[in-house]
Write a protein that holds these residues in place. Structure first.
Motif, short mmCIF file in Angstrom:
data_model
loop_
_atom_site.label_atom_id
_atom_site.label_comp_id
_atom_site.label_asym_id
_atom_site.label_seq_id
_atom_site.Cartn_x
_atom_site.Cartn_y
_atom_site.Cartn_z
N GLY A 106 0.83 -1.04 0.13
CA GLY A 106 -0.02 -0.08 0.04
C GLY A 106 0.81 1.26 -0.14
N ASP A 107 1.78 1.20 0.84
CA ASP A 107 2.71 2.49 0.93
C ASP A 107 3.55 2.65 -0.32
N PHE A 189 -0.08 -10.53 4.74
CA PHE A 189 1.48 -10.62 5.12
C PHE A 189 1.41 -9.87 6.74
N ALA A 190 0.72 -9.24 7.01
CA ALA A 190 0.62 -8.36 8.15
C ALA A 190 0.33 -9.82 9.55
N ALA A 191 -0.29 -10.68 8.95
CA ALA A 191 -0.92 -11.90 9.79
C ALA A 191 0.34 -12.80 9.72
N VAL A 192 0.95 -13.24 8.31
CA VAL A 192 1.77 -14.55 8.38
C VAL A 192 3.10 -14.09 8.32
N SER A 193 3.63 -12.91 8.27
CA SER A 193 4.94 -12.49 8.19
C SER A 193 5.30 -11.48 9.10
N MET A 237 15.22 -2.96 7.91
CA MET A 237 14.34 -3.35 7.01
C MET A 237 12.99 -3.65 7.83
N TRP A 238 13.02 -4.21 8.91
CA TRP A 238 11.77 -4.61 9.54
C TRP A 238 10.99 -3.49 10.30
N CYS A 242 7.24 -2.66 9.49
CA CYS A 242 6.27 -2.63 10.69
C CYS A 242 5.47 -1.20 10.47
N LEU A 243 6.29 -0.28 10.26
CA LEU A 243 5.65 1.18 10.19
C LEU A 243 4.78 1.21 8.89
N ALA A 244 5.23 0.75 7.95
CA ALA A 244 4.80 0.98 6.56
C ALA A 244 3.39 0.08 6.65
#
Length: 293
Positions: A106-107, A189-193, A237-238, A242-244
């Motif tokens: 999205g970002d 991917f918020a849920a699984v990664s 990177m992470w 997370c912020l994005a």
């Protein structure tokens, strides 16, 4: 998928580490590209990438490299992508396509729309679902994507020819190609990664901050090693990921906290039946996903 004659003349890669470097090596191994030009934050990193054969040469100015490039892959942390998009926009050639390797969409799509404007149809977002804890050009592997998923998240402005060209590039890397919308991608991917990484970092941080941290790490065995492997991933990177994807990630974190609360209530009440029920459902779901392994 191998090419008898290179389909791509020049590939430009921003970020020559694990993701971008593996893309370059895979295309080279498949005989699908004539030349790979790399851009990076430090000359020393680019020198290493060239010495290792990840890139053929280092780029100095996007004005001299972008117009005749077939594909530009932006494989940097997502927070760096808006600036790169803005830098390359004035030099996009008529046949230049841009894609990315970002873990959020999205970002990245919003940044691309702001930068590319009328050229947005030349941007085909993608996310290779492959990685490792190590980073930098030395971590690049020609077989990183072989048999792995690459999710392409097409935009309405992408015509079939441009979309197929990006898909073919990833197919040369040996990847299996899937499609999601950017919104679907970020929710999944918020849920699984992203949540698993957040949890892994949090657990290791908790132990590391204790006065007797060495005692805990001394006795940590395979279960701890398996669960926390991803806490060795790249912090910058992470952080950006997370912020994005923070809205979707906050929702998943809240849902997970409810699960923890339910387990805490059952544990406090010595309700073994409820604990076993939760564990049993989770075990079966995990076995179904992993094919019984």
């Amino acid at each position: 998928m191998e090419s008898s004659q290179p389909e791509f003349g020049k590939i430009v890669v921003f970020g020559t580490g694990l993701i971008g470097g593996s893309f370059a090596l895979a295309l080279k191994e498949a005989g699908a590209v004539e030349e790979v030009v790399g851009f990076g934050r430090t000359p020393s990193t680019l020198r290493i990438a060239q010495q290792l054969g990840v890139i053929d040469r280092a780029g100095i100015n996007p004005a001299h490299e972008i117009a005749d490039a077939d594909i530009v892959l932006v494989a940097t942390p997502v927070a760096q992508m808006p600036e790169i998009f803005a830098r390359i926009t004035p030099y996009l050639g008529p046949n230049t396509l841009v894609t990315d390797g970002g873990s959020t969409k999205g970002d990245v799509v919003a940044a691309a729309r702001a930068a590319f404007r009328g050229h947005i149809g030349k941007f085909v977002p993608a996310h290779p679902i492959a990685g490792a804890e190590n980073s930098g050009p030395a971590a690049a592997q020609p077989d990183l994507y072989r048999g792995k998923k690459v999710v392409v998240t097409p935009l309405p402005e992408n015509n079939d020819e441009r979309l197929d060209r990006i898909k073919r590039a990833w197919a040369y890397c040996g990847a299996d190609i899937y499609e999601l919308t950017p919104e679907q991608h970020d929710r999944v991917f918020a849920a699984v990664s992203h949540l698993p990484h957040l949890l892994s970092f949090a657990l290791v941080h908790d132990l590391a901050m204790r006065q007797d941290a060495d005692l805990f790490f001394t006795f940590a065995a395979s279960g701890f090693r398996d669960f926390t492997r991803i806490a060795a991933s790249h912090p910058e990177m992470w952080r950006d990921i997370c912020l994005a994807n923070r809205e979707a990630l906050l929702g998943e974190l809240d849902a997970y906290r409810l699960q923890l609360d339910a387990l805490r209530v059952a544990l406090a009440a010595a309700n073994g039946e409820r604990i076993e029920e939760i564990f049993g459902i989770a075990r079966q779901a995990r076995r179904d996903w992993a094919g019984g392994n």
